[in-house]
Design an enzyme around this catalytic site. Structure first.
Site, PDB file in Angstrom:
ATOM      1  N   ARG A  37      56.545  42.759  32.793  1.00 14.79           N
ATOM      2  CA  ARG A  37      57.535  43.392  33.666  1.00 14.79           C
ATOM      3  C   ARG A  37      58.532  44.244  32.872  1.00 14.79           C
ATOM      4  O   ARG A  37      59.107  45.175  33.428  1.00 14.79           O
ATOM      5  CB  ARG A  37      58.282  42.330  34.483  1.00 14.79           C
ATOM      6  CG  ARG A  37      57.471  41.867  35.687  1.00 14.79           C
ATOM      7  CD  ARG A  37      58.237  40.871  36.511  1.00 14.79           C
ATOM      8  NE  ARG A  37      57.639  40.708  37.820  1.00 14.79           N
ATOM      9  CZ  ARG A  37      57.809  39.644  38.597  1.00 14.79           C
ATOM     10  NH1 ARG A  37      58.566  38.651  38.185  1.00 14.79           N
ATOM     11  NH2 ARG A  37      57.239  39.575  39.772  1.00 14.79           N
ATOM     12  N   LYS A 202      55.395  29.687  45.511  1.00 18.06           N
ATOM     13  CA  LYS A 202      56.397  30.110  46.499  1.00 18.06           C
ATOM     14  C   LYS A 202      55.774  29.982  47.899  1.00 18.06           C
ATOM     15  O   LYS A 202      55.518  30.971  48.604  1.00 18.06           O
ATOM     16  CB  LYS A 202      56.849  31.547  46.215  1.00 18.06           C
ATOM     17  CG  LYS A 202      57.632  31.666  44.919  1.00 18.06           C
ATOM     18  CD  LYS A 202      58.041  33.084  44.608  1.00 18.06           C
ATOM     19  CE  LYS A 202      58.803  33.140  43.279  1.00 18.06           C
ATOM     20  NZ  LYS A 202      59.031  34.516  42.813  1.00 18.06           N
ATOM     21  N   GLY A 360      54.370  38.276  39.487  1.00 13.79           N
ATOM     22  CA  GLY A 360      54.802  38.091  38.111  1.00 13.79           C
ATOM     23  C   GLY A 360      53.930  37.090  37.383  1.00 13.79           C
ATOM     24  O   GLY A 360      53.429  37.354  36.278  1.00 13.79           O
ATOM     25  N   GLY A 384      55.236  38.709  46.126  1.00 15.09           N
ATOM     26  CA  GLY A 384      55.791  38.737  47.480  1.00 15.09           C
ATOM     27  C   GLY A 384      55.964  40.170  47.969  1.00 15.09           C
ATOM     28  O   GLY A 384      55.666  40.496  49.123  1.00 15.09           O
TER      29      GLY A 384
HETATM   30  N1  LIG Z   1      49.120  22.936  42.656  1.00  9.58           N
HETATM   31  C1  LIG Z   1      50.256  23.423  42.144  1.00  9.58           C
HETATM   32  N2  LIG Z   1      51.363  22.653  42.099  1.00  9.58           N
HETATM   33  C2  LIG Z   1      52.509  23.131  41.571  1.00  9.58           C
HETATM   34  N3  LIG Z   1      52.667  24.381  41.081  1.00  9.58           N
HETATM   35  C3  LIG Z   1      51.601  25.183  41.121  1.00  9.58           C
HETATM   36  C4  LIG Z   1      50.356  24.760  41.653  1.00  9.58           C
HETATM   37  N4  LIG Z   1      49.491  25.793  41.542  1.00  9.58           N
HETATM   38  C5  LIG Z   1      50.145  26.811  40.957  1.00  9.58           C
HETATM   39  N5  LIG Z   1      51.428  26.468  40.689  1.00  9.58           N
HETATM   40  C6  LIG Z   1      52.457  27.278  40.006  1.00  9.58           C
HETATM   41  O1  LIG Z   1      52.708  28.470  40.718  1.00  9.58           O
HETATM   42  C7  LIG Z   1      53.456  29.307  39.853  1.00  9.58           C
HETATM   43  C8  LIG Z   1      53.304  30.746  40.272  1.00  9.58           C
HETATM   44  O2  LIG Z   1      53.657  30.887  41.624  1.00  9.58           O
HETATM   45  P1  LIG Z   1      54.263  32.223  42.253  1.00  9.58           P
HETATM   46  O3  LIG Z   1      55.586  32.515  41.647  1.00  9.58           O
HETATM   47  O4  LIG Z   1      54.188  32.015  43.721  1.00  9.58           O
HETATM   48  O5  LIG Z   1      53.212  33.347  41.803  1.00  9.58           O
HETATM   49  P2  LIG Z   1      53.445  34.909  41.532  1.00  9.58           P
HETATM   50  O6  LIG Z   1      54.611  35.055  40.572  1.00  9.58           O
HETATM   51  O7  LIG Z   1      52.167  35.411  40.954  1.00  9.58           O
HETATM   52  O8  LIG Z   1      53.760  35.513  42.876  1.00  9.58           O
HETATM   53  C9  LIG Z   1      52.937  29.035  38.463  1.00  9.58           C
HETATM   54  O9  LIG Z   1      54.031  28.788  37.611  1.00  9.58           O
HETATM   55  C10 LIG Z   1      52.042  27.777  38.634  1.00  9.58           C
HETATM   56  O10 LIG Z   1      52.277  26.786  37.659  1.00  9.58           O
HETATM   57  O1  LIG Z   2      58.939  37.009  40.699  1.00 15.55           O
HETATM   58  C1  LIG Z   2      59.138  37.676  41.711  1.00 15.55           C
HETATM   59  O2  LIG Z   2      58.319  37.658  42.777  1.00 15.55           O
HETATM   60  P1  LIG Z   2      56.774  37.162  42.793  1.00 15.55           P
HETATM   61  O3  LIG Z   2      56.716  35.751  42.213  1.00 15.55           O
HETATM   62  O4  LIG Z   2      56.446  37.161  44.254  1.00 15.55           O
HETATM   63  O5  LIG Z   2      55.970  38.150  42.007  1.00 15.55           O
HETATM   64  C2  LIG Z   2      60.296  38.643  41.827  1.00 15.55           C
HETATM   65  O6  LIG Z   2      61.007  38.741  40.604  1.00 15.55           O
HETATM   66  C3  LIG Z   2      61.216  38.221  42.969  1.00 15.55           C
HETATM   67  O7  LIG Z   2      61.783  36.967  42.672  1.00 15.55           O
HETATM   68  P2  LIG Z   2      62.240  35.994  43.888  1.00 15.55           P
HETATM   69  O8  LIG Z   2      60.974  35.546  44.599  1.00 15.55           O
HETATM   70  O9  LIG Z   2      62.971  34.870  43.213  1.00 15.55           O
HETATM   71  O10 LIG Z   2      63.132  36.812  44.802  1.00 15.55           O
END
Ligand SMILES: Nc1ncnc2c1ncn2[C@@H]1O[C@H](COP(=O)(O)OP(=O)(O)O)[C@@H](O)[C@H]1O
Ligand SMILES: O=C(OP(=O)(O)O)[C@H](O)COP(=O)(O)O
Length: 403
Positions: A37, A202, A360, A384
Site C-alpha cells: 500500500r 471483517k 490489504g 471492502g
Molecule cells: N478462520 C479465521 N478466523 C480468524 N481470522 C481469520 C480467519 N480466516 C482469516 N482470518 C484473518 O482475516 C484477516 C484478513 O481479513 P480482512 O481484513 O477482512 O481481509 P482484506 O484486508 O484482504 O480485506 C487475516 O489477518 C486473517 O488472519
Molecule cells: O484495510 C482496509 O480495508 P480492507 O481490509 O477491506 O482492504 C482499509 O485500510 C480500510 O480499513 P477499515 O476497514 O478499518 O476502514
C-alpha cells in the site's frame, strides 16, 4: 473527477498538497510485513514532489479508538515511505496539533511530511456530521489542495475521505484513477461464469455485500472467518470459531435466495481447527486437526479451510471467466493455516479467468506466500472498497472527488 494530471498542469509549485493515502499496512511486532500500500501511492507522491509541491501524506492505520495508541502509530509507514522515496520524510507526532503545523510549516517545495494516524482523532470516524466537519476544518488548515489516493478507504464516510475534499480544491491521485478504471470494466463487461471468493475477518462488513452479489455472481465461494456463520446457519456446531450470531438469519435468507436464483454457494466441506488462535509472532507449530465442516468439536477454533475444500474450490474456479477474490481463506500469517489461501491464490493463476484480488491482507497474502503479483489481472489495494464499488454503490470518497 479531476485527476492529478490536471492539478500538475495547473501548477503546484510551493503549494501545500494533502494526500489522503491508505497506508494501513500489516505490522508484526512493529515491523511492516508487506509495503504494497505504500508502494501504491508512490507515483502520486513522486509526481507532486517532482512538481515542487509541499506534500502532506495522511492515513489511518488499524482501528484505534479515536485516541493516540502507540501500537497504531504511522511512524513505521512514514519511515518506509522515506526509504522508498529515497529521501527523508518528516513525521508529525500529532495529526492537526502543533507538531503537524510545525512539520508542514517546515516543508520546502518537493519535501514530504507524514502526519500521525488520522483515527487518533474521534472526529475522523464520527457518525456525527458536525464532529466530522470540525475535524475536517482542522485538517483543511494544513493544506491548499486535496488529492484523494487512499482507494482502500473510499468506502468510509470519514472526515479525511469525505468532508475534507469539500473544503479544498480536490483531485484524484493515480492509484484511485487506476483502481476505478479496472473495477469499472468489471461492472460493465463481466465474462461468465463470474465467481466471487470471500473470506477474511471483517465479517459484518462483507456479509452485507452478498445481498448484492446474489444479483451479479454465478458462484460464491466462502472461506475465512465468514465460514462459521454459514455453517451455523446450516445447523452445524462451530466450536470456538469466529461467529456473527446476529447474522445467522441473514445468512439463512442468502442461502434460500441463492437456491431460488440458481446462484451456487460453495461452502467448506472440511476445516482446519486448533484449540486456540495461534501465536503469530513465534509461529511455532500448533499441531492442528482437519475435521469435516459439520463436525467441529466443541472448544475448537476453525482457522483455515481444509485440503478437500481447497481442492473443491480450485475445481469451482477452473472454468470461471471472471474471478474476484477478497479475504484470506484462513489465518495465512501462520504457516499451519496458510494452505487454503495458497490454494486459492494458485487456483486463480491456473484458471483462464480475468482475476482481481482485492484487500490489504489478501494482496499481502499473495505476495507473502511467494506468488507473482503481476500474474494476476489486477491487485486492488482495497477489499471492502472494491467489493462496494462492484456492488454499484456510491462510495463517499469517490463522490467527494466529483466536481
Ligand atoms: N478462520 C479465521 N478466523 C480468524 N481470522 C481469520 C480467519 N480466516 C482469516 N482470518 C484473518 O482475516 C484477516 C484478513 O481479513 P480482512 O481484513 O477482512 O481481509 P482484506 O484486508 O484482504 O480485506 C487475516 O489477518 C486473517 O488472519
Ligand atoms: O484495510 C482496509 O480495508 P480492507 O481490509 O477491506 O482492504 C482499509 O485500510 C480500510 O480499513 P477499515 O476497514 O478499518 O476502514
Amino acid at each position: 473527477m479531476k485527476t492529478i494530471d490536471e492539478l500538475l498542469a495547473e501548477g503546484v509549485s510551493g503549494k501545500r498538497v494533502f494526500v489522503r493515502a491508505d497506508l494501513n499496512v500489516p505490522l508484526a511486532d512493529g515491523q511492516i510485513t508487506d509495503d504494497g500500500r505504500i508502494r501504491a501511492v508512490l507515483p502520486t507522491v513522486e509526481a507532486l514532489t517532482g512538481a515542487g509541491a509541499k506534500v502532506i501524506v495522511a492515513s489511518h492505520l488499524g482501528r484505534p479508538k479515536g485516541a493516540p495508541d502507540p501500537a497504531f502509530s504511522l511512524l513505521p509507514a512514514a519511515e518506509r515511505l522515506g526509504e522508498l522515496l529515497g529521501k527523508p520524510v518528516a513525521f508529525a507526532q500529532d495529526t492537526v496539533g502543533p507538531a503537524a503545523h510545525a512539520a508542514v510549516d517546515g516543508l520546502e517545495p518537493g519535501q514530504v511530511a507524514v502526519i500521525e494516524n488520522l483515527r487518533f482523532n474521534p472526529g475522523e470516524t464520527s457518525k456525527d456530521d458536525a464532529e466530522r466537519a470540525a475535524f475536517a476544518d482542522e485538517l483543511a488548515a494544513l493544506a491548499d489542495v486535496y488529492v484523494g489516493d487512499g482507494f482502500g478507504a473510499v468506502h468510509r464516510k470519514h472526515a479525511s475521505v469525505y468532508d475534507l475534499p469539500a473544503r479544498l480544491p480536490h483531485y484524484a491521485g493515480y492509484l484511485i484513477a487506476t483502481e476505478v478504471g479496472v473495477l469499472q470494466k468489471l461492472t460493465e463487461e463481466v465474462q461468465r461464469p463470474y465467481a466471487v471468493v470471500l473470506g477474511g475477518a471483517k465479517v459484518s462488513d462483507k456479509l452485507g455485500v452478498i445481498d448484492n452479489l446474489l444479483e451479479k455472481a454465478d458462484r460464491i465461494l466462502i472461506g475465512g472467518g465468514m465460514v462459521f456463520t454459514f455453517l451455523k446457519a446450516k445447523g452445524y456446531e462451530v466450536g470456538a470459531s469466529m461467529l456473527q450470531e446476529d447474522q445467522i438469519p441473514v445468512v439463512q435468507e442468502y442461502l434460500k435466495r441463492a437456491e431460488e436464483k440458481g446462484v451456487e454457494f460453495v461452502l467448506p466441506v472440511d476445516v482446519v481447527v486448533s484449540g486456540g488462535f495461534p501465536d503469530l509472532k513465534a509461529k511455532e507449530p500448533t499441531h492442528p486437526d482437519t475435521v469435516p465442516a459439520d463436525a467441529i468439536p466443541a472448544g475448537q477454533m476453525g482457522l483455515d479451510i481444509g485440503p478437500a475444500t481447497a481442492e473443491l474450490y480450485a475445481a469451482k474456479l477452473a472454468d470461471a471467466r471472471t474471478i474476484f477474490w477478497n479475504g484470506p481463506m484462513g489465518v495465512f500469517e501462520h504457516p499451519d493455516y496458510a494452505g487454503g489461501t495458497r490454494a486459492v491464490a494458485q487456483a486463480l493463476l491456473d484458471s483462464p479467468a480475468f482475476t482481481v484480488v482485492g484487500g490489504g491482507d489478501s494482496a499481502a497474502a499473495v505476495r507473502l506466500l511467494g506468488f507473482d503479483e503481476n500474474a494476476y489481472g489486477h491487485i486492488s489495494t482495497g477489499g471492502g472498497a472494491s467489493l462496494e464499488y462492484l456492488e454499484g454503490k456510491t462510495l463517499p470518497g469517490l463522490a467527494a472527488l466529483e466536481d
